[in-house]
Design an enzyme around this catalytic site. Structure first.
Site, short mmCIF file in Angstrom:
data_model
loop_
_atom_site.label_atom_id
_atom_site.label_comp_id
_atom_site.label_asym_id
_atom_site.label_seq_id
_atom_site.Cartn_x
_atom_site.Cartn_y
_atom_site.Cartn_z
N GLY A 40 1.21 -17.01 1.69
CA GLY A 40 0.97 -18.17 0.83
C GLY A 40 1.16 -19.46 1.63
N GLY A 42 -4.59 -8.16 1.37
CA GLY A 42 -5.19 -7.34 2.43
C GLY A 42 -4.28 -7.21 3.65
N GLY A 58 6.14 -11.06 5.07
CA GLY A 58 5.01 -10.14 5.22
C GLY A 58 4.29 -10.35 6.54
N ILE A 107 8.03 -21.42 0.92
CA ILE A 107 8.71 -22.36 0.02
C ILE A 107 9.93 -21.70 -0.61
CG2 ILE A 107 6.64 -23.71 -0.52
CD1 ILE A 107 6.81 -22.37 -3.36
N ASP A 108 9.92 -20.36 -0.65
CA ASP A 108 11.03 -19.65 -1.32
C ASP A 108 12.32 -19.70 -0.52
OD1 ASP A 108 9.13 -19.04 -3.17
OD2 ASP A 108 9.09 -16.89 -2.81
N GLY A 158 9.81 -18.39 -6.90
CA GLY A 158 10.99 -17.70 -6.37
C GLY A 158 10.97 -16.26 -6.86
N HIS A 164 1.63 -23.43 -8.53
CA HIS A 164 1.22 -23.79 -7.16
C HIS A 164 1.37 -25.27 -6.84
CE1 HIS A 164 -0.34 -19.80 -7.82
NE2 HIS A 164 -0.28 -19.67 -6.51
O1 F6P Z 1 6.06 -16.42 -1.53
C1 F6P Z 1 5.83 -17.67 -2.02
C2 F6P Z 1 5.32 -17.65 -3.41
O2 F6P Z 1 5.27 -18.99 -3.68
C3 F6P Z 1 6.13 -16.89 -4.46
O3 F6P Z 1 7.24 -17.56 -4.96
C4 F6P Z 1 5.08 -16.62 -5.51
O4 F6P Z 1 5.39 -15.54 -6.32
C5 F6P Z 1 3.88 -16.37 -4.68
O5 F6P Z 1 4.01 -17.14 -3.51
C6 F6P Z 1 2.59 -16.66 -5.39
O6 F6P Z 1 1.54 -16.47 -4.52
P1 F6P Z 1 -0.03 -16.46 -4.88
O7 F6P Z 1 -0.18 -16.88 -6.28
O8 F6P Z 1 -0.64 -17.38 -3.91
O9 F6P Z 1 -0.45 -15.06 -4.66
#
Ligand code: F6P
Length: 384
Positions: free
Chosen positions: A32, A97, A138, A160-161, A204, A306
């Protein structure tokens, strides 16, 4: 780009590759997005070109871009001009992916395979000497798998987490907390005017850092985090008590991964088969509905989603991201491959990626930050 190497040269031993001179590096941003990615790209590109004269290539859309040999762009110093203030990533990213578990379709059926061997071949065909991977947990796992296959890699942590254990803090976190705090600040005035309960759902998945810090900074009355499964009756009792004392409004900050004691995380889209991660979402509404039932107060829900990943990075994140980018280039110059840059105190250091991916960093349920929140009278819904 260099010509595809012969099968013989592609099989060269790892030790020789490890000491081979560096002429061309590539950088990708995976997982992300978050504010500060562009500042890292700028740091890497400028330091690599100005200090070492290396060629820099940007791989498009994270590891997806390495499943073929045509998704890259050469990056020059002027390409990164002013990037320190831009959110997102000019290279694009992907958090779907996973190449370690990649969905392949055959005769209408999906099977999952490890395609990192293809990435190794493609990097060699592109003549990339070192890969800089900017990403979260990841992305670092994929990067470590490539390192084990002999690819010279350097990692830069982002999320960001703030849940990467090997670094005191990741860039992007400060920006996300600022956005969330700003929202909590603004919701206070309308909650108070209408005598309502405002529930703010923040990001989070497994770590409640954003909820806890934005909640404390914004003066929330209740903060719910994944590390402390919550008891609904405690939340309701706290809100009732506030009402008795004359505060007919409350602000509840809840992390998307928080869940009731004895219950489970709430998904908008549940995890799929074969380890495909689900999309969290809904705990804000769930909590608001329950609070409204037990307190009979009007509730509203705001899901920040987001918004927390978007926009300009804060000054703190620009500096941290820039220092990470420059240090990643230093690691390459020192031939310290398989390492990830990190922040320890005020100093930029590095740690083996293998160690960095061992565990995530979670809020300690009895730690200083939680205790500070409780000392202020903030309810965390803890089951005693
Ligand atoms: O890992 C960061 C994060 O912001 C998580 O807190 C959230 O669950 C995830 O990304 C959401 O990602 P996306 O909606 O882009 O798949």
């Amino acid at each position: 780009m260099k010509k595809k190497p012969s099968a013989r040269s592609a099989r060269r031993p790892r030790s020789r590759a490890a000491s081979a001179p560096v002429k061309r590096i590539a950088i990708l941003t995976g997982g992300g997005d978050c504010p500060g990615l562009n500042a890292v790209i700028r740091g890497v590109v400028r330091a690599a070109i100005l200090e070492h004269g290396w060629e820099v290539y940007g791989i498009l859309d994270g590891y997806d871009g390495l499943l073929s040999t045509d998704r890259f762009r050469r990056l020059y110093s002027h390409d990164v001009r002013g990037l320190q203030m831009r959110g997102g990533t000019i290279l694009g990213t992907s958090n779907r992916g996973n190449p370690l578990h990649y969905p392949l379709e055959k005769k209408g059926k999906i099977r999952y395979a490890d395609v990192t061997g293809d990435i190794v071949r493609n990097l060699r065909a592109m003549g990339v000497d070192v890969l800089v991977a900017v990403g979260g947990d990841g992305t670092m796992k994929i990067t470590q798998a490539l390192f084990k296959k002999g690819v010279r890699v350097v990692g830069v942590p982002k999320t960001i987490d703030n849940d990467l254990d090997a670094t005191d803090v990741t860039f992007g976190f400060n920006s996300a907390v600022s956005t969330a705090t700003d929202a909590v600040d603004k919701l206070h005035t309308t909650a108070e005017s209408h005598h309502r309960i405002l529930v703010v759902e923040v990001m989070g998945r497994d770590s409640g850092w954003i909820a806890l810090e934005a909640g404390i900074a914004g003066g929330a009355d209740v903060i719910l985090i994944p590390e402390i499964p919550f008891a609904l009756d405690r939340i309701c009792a706290h809100i009732e008590e506030r009402k008795r004392r004359g505060s007919r409004f409350s602000i509840v900050v809840v992390a998307e991964g928080a869940y009731p004691a004895g219950g489970e995380k709430i998904y908008e889209k549940p995890p799929g088969a074969a380890g495909v991660p689900g999309r969290l979402g809904g705990v804000g509404k769930w909590t608001a509905d329950k609070i409204s039932l037990c307190t009979r107060l009007e509730t509203r829900v705001v899901v920040l989603g987001h918004l927390q990943r978007g926009g300009m990075p804060t000054t703190f994140d620009r500096i941290l991201a820039t220092r990470f980018g420059v240090e990643a280039v230093n690691l390459i110059a020192w031939k310290k491959f398989g390492y990830m840059v990190c922040l320890r105190g005020r100093s930029i250091e590095s740690v083996p990626i293998a160690r960095a991916i061992k565990q995530i960093k979670r809020v300690s349920p009895r730690g200083q930050l939680v205790r500070a929140a409780e000392a202020l009278g903030i309810e965390l819904g803890r089951v005693h």
